[in-house]
Design an enzyme around this catalytic site. Structure first.
Site, PDB file in Angstrom:
ATOM      1  N   MET A 155       0.858  -1.193   0.000  1.00  0.00           N
ATOM      2  CA  MET A 155       0.000   0.000   0.000  1.00  0.00           C
ATOM      3  C   MET A 155       0.887   1.232   0.000  1.00  0.00           C
ATOM      4  O   MET A 155       1.849   1.309   0.756  1.00  0.00           O
ATOM      5  CB  MET A 155      -0.914  -0.008   1.223  1.00  0.00           C
ATOM      6  CG  MET A 155      -1.786   1.228   1.380  1.00  0.00           C
ATOM      7  SD  MET A 155      -2.802   1.123   2.876  1.00  0.00           S
ATOM      8  CE  MET A 155      -3.662   2.695   2.793  1.00  0.00           C
ATOM      9  N   LEU A 156       0.554   2.179  -0.856  1.00  0.00           N
ATOM     10  CA  LEU A 156       1.377   3.387  -0.965  1.00  0.00           C
ATOM     11  C   LEU A 156       0.516   4.603  -1.272  1.00  0.00           C
ATOM     12  O   LEU A 156      -0.265   4.595  -2.230  1.00  0.00           O
ATOM     13  CB  LEU A 156       2.423   3.208  -2.078  1.00  0.00           C
ATOM     14  CG  LEU A 156       3.253   4.452  -2.421  1.00  0.00           C
ATOM     15  CD1 LEU A 156       4.120   4.860  -1.232  1.00  0.00           C
ATOM     16  CD2 LEU A 156       4.111   4.204  -3.652  1.00  0.00           C
ATOM     17  N   ILE A 157       0.669   5.620  -0.445  1.00  0.00           N
ATOM     18  CA  ILE A 157       0.147   6.953  -0.762  1.00  0.00           C
ATOM     19  C   ILE A 157       1.362   7.779  -1.152  1.00  0.00           C
ATOM     20  O   ILE A 157       2.336   7.875  -0.388  1.00  0.00           O
ATOM     21  CB  ILE A 157      -0.571   7.595   0.444  1.00  0.00           C
ATOM     22  CG1 ILE A 157      -1.723   6.698   0.928  1.00  0.00           C
ATOM     23  CG2 ILE A 157      -1.086   8.985   0.067  1.00  0.00           C
ATOM     24  CD1 ILE A 157      -2.801   6.446  -0.106  1.00  0.00           C
ATOM     25  N   GLN A 179       0.548  12.632   1.207  1.00  0.00           N
ATOM     26  CA  GLN A 179       0.589  12.019   2.522  1.00  0.00           C
ATOM     27  C   GLN A 179       0.171  13.009   3.611  1.00  0.00           C
ATOM     28  O   GLN A 179       0.343  14.213   3.470  1.00  0.00           O
ATOM     29  CB  GLN A 179       1.997  11.482   2.800  1.00  0.00           C
ATOM     30  CG  GLN A 179       2.344  10.274   1.942  1.00  0.00           C
ATOM     31  CD  GLN A 179       3.775   9.791   2.135  1.00  0.00           C
ATOM     32  OE1 GLN A 179       4.521  10.326   2.959  1.00  0.00           O
ATOM     33  NE2 GLN A 179       4.178   8.787   1.367  1.00  0.00           N
ATOM     34  N   HIS A 205      -5.729  10.046   3.166  1.00  0.00           N
ATOM     35  CA  HIS A 205      -6.066   9.179   2.033  1.00  0.00           C
ATOM     36  C   HIS A 205      -5.856   7.700   2.351  1.00  0.00           C
ATOM     37  O   HIS A 205      -6.597   6.841   1.843  1.00  0.00           O
ATOM     38  CB  HIS A 205      -5.227   9.573   0.810  1.00  0.00           C
ATOM     39  CG  HIS A 205      -5.447  10.975   0.361  1.00  0.00           C
ATOM     40  ND1 HIS A 205      -6.656  11.428  -0.133  1.00  0.00           N
ATOM     41  CD2 HIS A 205      -4.609  12.057   0.346  1.00  0.00           C
ATOM     42  CE1 HIS A 205      -6.553  12.707  -0.444  1.00  0.00           C
ATOM     43  NE2 HIS A 205      -5.330  13.113  -0.159  1.00  0.00           N
ATOM     44  N   GLY A 206      -4.880   7.388   3.173  1.00  0.00           N
ATOM     45  CA  GLY A 206      -4.650   5.990   3.533  1.00  0.00           C
ATOM     46  C   GLY A 206      -5.849   5.396   4.240  1.00  0.00           C
ATOM     47  O   GLY A 206      -6.265   4.259   3.943  1.00  0.00           O
ATOM     48  N   ALA A 207      -6.419   6.140   5.171  1.00  0.00           N
ATOM     49  CA  ALA A 207      -7.598   5.660   5.894  1.00  0.00           C
ATOM     50  C   ALA A 207      -8.791   5.517   4.958  1.00  0.00           C
ATOM     51  O   ALA A 207      -9.557   4.547   5.050  1.00  0.00           O
ATOM     52  CB  ALA A 207      -7.929   6.623   7.037  1.00  0.00           C
ATOM     53  N   GLU A 212      -0.168  -8.697   4.874  1.00  0.00           N
ATOM     54  CA  GLU A 212       1.089  -9.443   4.813  1.00  0.00           C
ATOM     55  C   GLU A 212       2.210  -8.632   5.449  1.00  0.00           C
ATOM     56  O   GLU A 212       2.539  -7.550   4.970  1.00  0.00           O
ATOM     57  CB  GLU A 212       1.432  -9.756   3.353  1.00  0.00           C
ATOM     58  CG  GLU A 212       2.740 -10.507   3.157  1.00  0.00           C
ATOM     59  CD  GLU A 212       3.047 -10.744   1.689  1.00  0.00           C
ATOM     60  OE1 GLU A 212       4.194 -11.123   1.390  1.00  0.00           O
ATOM     61  OE2 GLU A 212       2.156 -10.537   0.848  1.00  0.00           O
TER      62      GLU A 212
END
Length: 420
Positions: free
Chosen positions: A242-244, A249, A253-255, A277
């Protein structure tokens, strides 16, 4: 008096030291040398504020993250913000082989070409021309979620959309090849996945913006998820990477992405639960926030039931309604229990602390059982050595440290929930 300084050996050592010092000038930190940019307008090319650097380059340039053989090395990897058309150029003020015959400069271009797709621009004019085609770019896959974030600098709300894609989407395979290169720069243990495996799902965030009256899209970040088979008829989606991207950042946006992905899999009947993972600490904190947000209004997590302790009802409800496994359900409980606990009350605080420590102490109890076994079979000197390694005072100190760190992490999540 020593005359070593006049000897051939001294002259050789002096020459080698001078040469080593001179060659050190041709070592460049690749984290600083690589310049990344997402370009929307031609003027972005000269705007340093739109440039960002990688966090990691060891997977391309080795553990020391150094390129040898150049002074003033600058590696430009620029992408159009939507379609990710790539510009790759590198330049330097001088090269080691221009002055030295005994050493060879690193093949910087070759190393970069190993991770970027074979089709890219090397000419700025060609790259600027490709910006004209950005209006034709549209996100791949199906739209899952739309949300807005207020931008203080622009004084307006910016709209973002999350899409689910797979390799059956026309053009997505080539697009993903360009997108995945960012992983190498921002995920420490990143690797390229086997896109021919149909069990992979891809989730992408795009920002909508306007240019000359047209609506365009800029990539914000993405996530890959692998669907593992669970006997007899279930699947277990596991978040892989997973990458923002850095320009986006710290904006939530990650949430938004993780919550949208979780809600998507909740709607799939065959999904048993959702895992990750080898999650990083930052990912665990993000997942804690999202899962607590989803669980906080469930009946089993009401104030009264939280104060009664972790229950089978919580496990069952979170699994059936939200596809959350027992381990994650327990962590959600601990966070919400902390929020429901008056920590200034001696009895409530003590009850909470003891409950958390009972869970944390499991590894230490295992050590105690091992000590009992060792008393039966080890010679006195061997037992003393092992006991020193399992010092009880040290274990208690580590337990207290773990507890305090956990509560600190939980409080940050609770504070974030209050602001959401």
């Amino acid at each position: 008096m020593s005359y070593f300084w006049k000897t051939p050996q001294f002259l050789m050592v002096f020459w080698l030291n001078a040469m080593e010092k001179k060659l050190a000038e041709y070592k460049c930190d690749t984290n600083e040398a690589i310049k990344l940019k997402l370009v929307r307008f031609p003027e972005d090319l000269e705007d340093d504020s739109t440039t960002f650097n990688p966090e990691y380059t060891h997977q391309v340039f080795g553990d020391d993250e150094v390129a040898f053989g150049y002074k003033g090395l600058q590696i430009q990897l620029y992408y159009t913000a939507g379609n990710l058309t790539t510009l790759f150029r590198f330049q330097y003020s001088s090269k080691v082989t221009d002055q030295f015959d005994c050493v060879e400069a690193d093949d910087v271009a070759g190393k970069i070409r190993e991770i970027i797709p074979p089709v890219f621009c090397t000419n700025i004019d060609d790259f600027v021309s490709s910006l004209e085609k950005e209006a034709n770019f549209k996100p791949f896959g199906i739209l899952l979620h739309t949300y807005s974030v207020h931008n203080e600098e622009a004084g307006e709300d910016i709209t973002y959309q999350i899409y689910k894609a797979d390799m059956t989407c026309p053009g997505f395979r080539e697009y993903h090849e360009r997108l995945q290169t960012f992983l190498m720069w921002f995920i420490e243990t990143a690797s390229f996945i086997d896109v021919d495996d149909e069990r992979w799902d891809y989730f992408l965030i795009f920002e909508k913006y306007n240019k000359d009256g047209a609506t365009l899209f800029a990539i914000v970040g993405y996530m890959t998820v692998y669907n593992y088979y669970v006997y007899p008829d279930k699947t277990r989606p596991r978040v892989s990477q997973m990458l923002i991207l850095p320009p986006f950042q710290g904006e939530g946006h990650g949430a938004q992405l993780l919550e949208a992905v979780h809600k998507f899999y909740i709607s799939v009947p065959s999904v048993l639960d959702i895992t990750a993972e080898d999650p990083s600490d930052n990912y665990i904190k993000l997942r804690d926030f999202v899962l607590v947000k989803l669980c906080q209004d469930l009946p089993s997590f009401s104030q009264d039931k939280l104060l009664q302790g972790f229950s089978q009802e919580m496990i069952t409800e979170t699994q059936q309604k939200l596809k959350i496994n027992k381990q994650h359900s327990r962590r959600v409980y601990e966070i919400l229990r902390l929020r429901a606990t008056n920590m200034s009350d001696v009895d409530q605080s003590r009850t909470y602390r003891l409950e958390i420590k009972r869970r944390l102490i499991s590894p230490y109890k295992k050590n105690q059982r091992e000590i009992v076994k060792m008393r039966r079979c080890l010679r006195p000197e061997e037992l003393t050595n092992q006991m020193n390694q399992m010092d009880l005072q040290m274990q208690h100190e580590e337990l207290e440290k773990s507890y305090q760190q956990l509560v600190s992490d939980y409080r940050r999540i609770i504070d974030r929930l209050a602001q959401a």
